[in-house]
Design a protein around this motif. Structure first.
Motif, short mmCIF file in Angstrom:
data_model
loop_
_atom_site.label_atom_id
_atom_site.label_comp_id
_atom_site.label_asym_id
_atom_site.label_seq_id
_atom_site.Cartn_x
_atom_site.Cartn_y
_atom_site.Cartn_z
N LEU A 1 0.83 -1.21 0.00
CA LEU A 1 0.00 0.00 0.00
C LEU A 1 0.86 1.26 0.00
N PHE A 2 2.01 1.16 0.60
CA PHE A 2 2.88 2.32 0.68
C PHE A 2 3.53 2.63 -0.67
N ASN A 3 3.40 1.72 -1.61
CA ASN A 3 3.81 1.98 -2.98
C ASN A 3 3.03 3.19 -3.51
N ARG A 4 1.77 3.30 -3.15
CA ARG A 4 0.91 4.39 -3.61
C ARG A 4 1.37 5.73 -3.05
N ARG A 5 2.03 5.72 -1.92
CA ARG A 5 2.49 6.96 -1.29
C ARG A 5 3.96 7.25 -1.59
N GLY A 6 4.59 6.37 -2.33
CA GLY A 6 5.99 6.58 -2.67
C GLY A 6 6.96 6.24 -1.56
N VAL A 7 6.49 5.56 -0.51
CA VAL A 7 7.35 5.21 0.63
C VAL A 7 8.21 4.00 0.30
#
Length: 165
Positions: free
Chosen positions: A126-132
């Motif tokens: 999910l953090f892929n979507r936030r660029g993390v």
């Protein structure tokens, strides 16, 4: 549990052939990483003739390939997953843990024997979507965690004299 018993019997039949066993272990590890609700350690019990280093590398490679699939799937199912997570205090705690620890936390969680890979990996994805999270590091951490996890489990088998088929 019938599926697990069937897998165990199937792997025992392959125990004498390290190449066939390694291929099946790789496919099972990818599947366990992406969608199967079983820990990967189940497949390690039939590895008697396959060198430990090969088993660890195959398991790590399977987890890395599976994590790449999850990385992209996490982006596709992210909205629905975030709504579901929003209703759970446990997942909110995991989300906070992920935000603070990133790759190190992912490595620790995925190195724990018996941990189901699917839920934590989708959370991390999910953090892929936030660029993390970034794909290369995401896959590398999964590869290393797979090697660590296999090494821990195989060392415990040896320590407690659990005989591999």
């Amino acid at each position: 549990m019938d599926l697990l018993n069937g897998l165990q019997i199937f792997l025992e039949g392959l125990a004498h052939d390290p190449v066939a066993y390694s291929v099946v272990l790789f496919v099972y590890t990818v599947a366990a990483t992406v969608f199967l609700p079983f820990p990967v350690e189940v497949a390690l019990l039939g590895s008697g003739q396959t060198p430990v280093a090969v088993v660890a590398l195959v398991l790590g490679a399977g987890k890395a390939v599976g994590s790449v699939i999850v990385f992209y799937l996490g982006d596709k199912v992210g909205g629905g997953l975030e709504k579901w997570i929003g209703t759970s205090k446990v997942f909110k705690g995991l989300e906070t843990f992920v935000e603070k620890t990133r790759y190190f936390g992912m490595y620790i969680l995925l190195s724990i024997p018996g941990m189901l890979d699917t839920v934590p990996l989708y959370l991390f994805a999910l953090f892929n979507r936030r660029g993390v999270m970034h794909l290369r590091q995401f896959a590398l951490v999964n590869f290393l965690a797979g090697i660590t996890r296999a090494s821990i489990v195989l060392a415990l088998f040896h320590l407690f004299n659990i005989r591999l088929v």
